[in-house]
Design an enzyme around this catalytic site. Structure first.
Site, PDB file in Angstrom:
ATOM      1  N   SER A  10      70.274  41.150  36.443  1.00 39.13           N
ATOM      2  CA  SER A  10      70.344  41.740  35.106  1.00 39.13           C
ATOM      3  C   SER A  10      71.293  40.897  34.265  1.00 39.13           C
ATOM      4  O   SER A  10      72.489  40.814  34.562  1.00 39.13           O
ATOM      5  CB  SER A  10      70.880  43.169  35.187  1.00 39.13           C
ATOM      6  N   HIS A  35      65.915  40.279  34.586  1.00 37.48           N
ATOM      7  CA  HIS A  35      65.933  41.678  34.110  1.00 37.48           C
ATOM      8  C   HIS A  35      66.684  41.720  32.780  1.00 37.48           C
ATOM      9  O   HIS A  35      67.846  41.325  32.694  1.00 37.48           O
ATOM     10  CB  HIS A  35      66.613  42.554  35.159  1.00 37.48           C
ATOM     11  N   ASP A  37      67.960  44.051  29.835  1.00 34.54           N
ATOM     12  CA  ASP A  37      68.289  45.435  29.469  1.00 34.54           C
ATOM     13  C   ASP A  37      68.391  45.579  27.954  1.00 34.54           C
ATOM     14  O   ASP A  37      69.183  44.895  27.314  1.00 34.54           O
ATOM     15  CB  ASP A  37      69.622  45.835  30.101  1.00 34.54           C
ATOM     16  N   MET A  39      69.339  48.173  25.081  1.00 32.51           N
ATOM     17  CA  MET A  39      70.027  49.449  24.804  1.00 32.51           C
ATOM     18  C   MET A  39      70.211  49.601  23.301  1.00 32.51           C
ATOM     19  O   MET A  39      70.525  48.617  22.618  1.00 32.51           O
ATOM     20  CB  MET A  39      71.386  49.462  25.498  1.00 32.51           C
ATOM     21  N   HIS A  68      63.638  46.137  30.395  1.00 38.77           N
ATOM     22  CA  HIS A  68      63.963  47.547  30.652  1.00 38.77           C
ATOM     23  C   HIS A  68      64.401  48.153  29.330  1.00 38.77           C
ATOM     24  O   HIS A  68      65.516  47.918  28.871  1.00 38.77           O
ATOM     25  CB  HIS A  68      65.072  47.593  31.722  1.00 38.77           C
ATOM     26  N   MET A  70      65.773  50.848  27.105  1.00 41.72           N
ATOM     27  CA  MET A  70      66.537  52.100  27.017  1.00 41.72           C
ATOM     28  C   MET A  70      66.678  52.382  25.522  1.00 41.72           C
ATOM     29  O   MET A  70      67.768  52.308  24.951  1.00 41.72           O
ATOM     30  CB  MET A  70      67.892  51.918  27.708  1.00 41.72           C
ATOM     31  N   MET A 139      66.471  54.542  38.717  1.00 40.66           N
ATOM     32  CA  MET A 139      67.859  54.265  38.334  1.00 40.66           C
ATOM     33  C   MET A 139      68.786  54.853  39.393  1.00 40.66           C
ATOM     34  O   MET A 139      68.682  56.030  39.737  1.00 40.66           O
ATOM     35  CB  MET A 139      68.192  54.900  36.975  1.00 40.66           C
ATOM     36  N   PHE A 145      75.390  51.118  31.172  1.00 43.90           N
ATOM     37  CA  PHE A 145      76.447  50.147  31.469  1.00 43.90           C
ATOM     38  C   PHE A 145      76.194  49.449  32.801  1.00 43.90           C
ATOM     39  O   PHE A 145      75.664  50.066  33.724  1.00 43.90           O
ATOM     40  CB  PHE A 145      77.813  50.847  31.535  1.00 43.90           C
ATOM     41  N   GLY A 146      76.628  48.208  32.868  1.00 40.53           N
ATOM     42  CA  GLY A 146      76.638  47.518  34.145  1.00 40.53           C
ATOM     43  C   GLY A 146      77.899  47.907  34.909  1.00 40.53           C
ATOM     44  O   GLY A 146      78.794  48.571  34.377  1.00 40.53           O
ATOM     45  N   ASP A 177      67.661  50.014  40.200  1.00 41.51           N
ATOM     46  CA  ASP A 177      68.567  49.426  39.205  1.00 41.51           C
ATOM     47  C   ASP A 177      69.866  50.224  39.129  1.00 41.51           C
ATOM     48  O   ASP A 177      69.849  51.417  38.812  1.00 41.51           O
ATOM     49  CB  ASP A 177      67.840  49.463  37.841  1.00 41.51           C
TER      50      ASP A 177
HETATM   51  C1  DX5 Z   1      72.139  49.934  33.477  1.00 38.35           C
HETATM   52  C2  DX5 Z   1      71.197  48.738  33.448  1.00 38.35           C
HETATM   53  C3  DX5 Z   1      71.303  47.887  34.656  1.00 38.35           C
HETATM   54  C4  DX5 Z   1      72.632  47.262  34.876  1.00 38.35           C
HETATM   55  C5  DX5 Z   1      72.797  46.908  36.311  1.00 38.35           C
HETATM   56  O1  DX5 Z   1      71.821  50.793  32.430  1.00 38.35           O
HETATM   57  O2  DX5 Z   1      69.866  49.178  33.345  1.00 38.35           O
HETATM   58  O3  DX5 Z   1      70.270  46.923  34.685  1.00 38.35           O
HETATM   59  O4  DX5 Z   1      72.837  46.126  34.108  1.00 38.35           O
HETATM   60  O5  DX5 Z   1      74.069  46.395  36.487  1.00 38.35           O
HETATM   61  P1  DX5 Z   1      74.854  46.532  37.857  1.00 38.35           P
HETATM   62  O6  DX5 Z   1      74.079  45.788  38.889  1.00 38.35           O
HETATM   63  O7  DX5 Z   1      76.170  45.924  37.550  1.00 38.35           O
HETATM   64  O8  DX5 Z   1      74.939  48.006  38.170  1.00 38.35           O
HETATM   65 ZN    ZN Z   2      68.172  47.788  33.760  1.00 34.57          ZN
END
Ligand code: DX5
Ligand code: ZN
Length: 224
Positions: A10, A35, A37, A39, A68, A70, A139, A145-146, A177
């Site tokens: 990601s 990947h 993301d 948001m 992805h 969101m 999920m 957030f990561g 994920d």
């Molecule tokens: C969270 C994202 C993920 C995230 C994963 O909302 O969809 O893709 O970046 O990050 P890690 O691997 O750090 O949990």
């Molecule tokens: Zn994601």
């Protein structure tokens, strides 16, 4: 036949000031997918990148871009991501007024379609659409957030989805994920996942090849 496992870094955890280089480095290190993301600070409490950024990284790699979404609403941004070179587009059922219509829209744009399940989203959303999906994304954190911790309840859900996929007889990818790292990737694979999103566990290391290699070594131990 051994399961084909895919690792999808990601880029949320990449250095955005050097995003192109980060994409190239992580692909050179063995990523199967990128990947991406998206948001919107509405459906989730964070704001990332849109189609322009996807378009900018598209020429840098041949590996599929796994978008992805969101975002809410979903439909009006789908064609923009398809034009920007996305290969897979996944969305959350809570963010779409008409899930079946959104799946059709993604496929009409020439992309593979995925449906995403938050930790508290019931699998009943699969009931009438599973035959149309190319990917199901579970999920294992609440999105936004990561760097969050893997929620262990996701494992049972993954196994339940694997059973549902088997019942279709179709090759639907089962992606996970959130909080995926070297320590837990084998357990997640044993539960039934085949595609692993990992952000912080790859990008926080100085050596992406070593991080992805360690994940593959763990996956190689899994008997299918
Ligand atoms: C969270 C994202 C993920 C995230 C994963 O909302 O969809 O893709 O970046 O990050 P890690 O691997 O750090 O949990
Ligand atoms: Zn994601």
């Amino acid at each position: 036949m051994a399961m084909a496992y895919r690792i999808a870094p990601s880029i949320l955890s990449a250095n955005f000031a050097r995003l192109g280089e980060e994409v190239q480095n992580v692909v050179a290190a063995g990523a199967d997918l990128v990947h991406f993301d998206v948001m919107d600070n509405h459906y989730v409490p964070n704001l990332t990148a849109g189609p322009l950024v996807c378009e900018a990284i598209r020429p840098l790699t041949k590996v599929p871009i796994d978008v992805h979404l969101m975002v809410k609403p979903v439909d009006r941004i789908v064609p923009d991501f398809a034009k920007a070179g996305a290969n897979i587009i996944s969305f959350h059922p809570e963010a779409s007024e008409h899930v079946d219509r959104t799946i059709a829209l993604i496929k009409d744009q020439g992309c593979k379609a995925g449906l995403v399940f938050n930790p508290a989203t019931p699998l009943s959303h699969l009931d009438h659409v599973i035959d149309k999906l190319d990917l199901i994304l579970i999920m294992s954190v609440n999105p936004g957030f990561g760097g969050q911790k893997f929620i262990p309840q996701a494992l049972k859900k993954i196994t339940a989805v694997r059973e549902r996929i088997k019942a279709t007889g179709r090759d639907i990818w089962l992606e996970v994920d959130g909080g995926v790292k070297v320590d837990n990737i084998a357990e997640i694979a044993r539960a039934g996942a085949d595609t692993f999103v990992s952000g912080s566990a790859i990008f926080s290391t100085g050596d992406y090849k070593a991080a992805i290699g360690a994940m593959r070594a763990e996956l190689a131990k899994v008997k299918t």
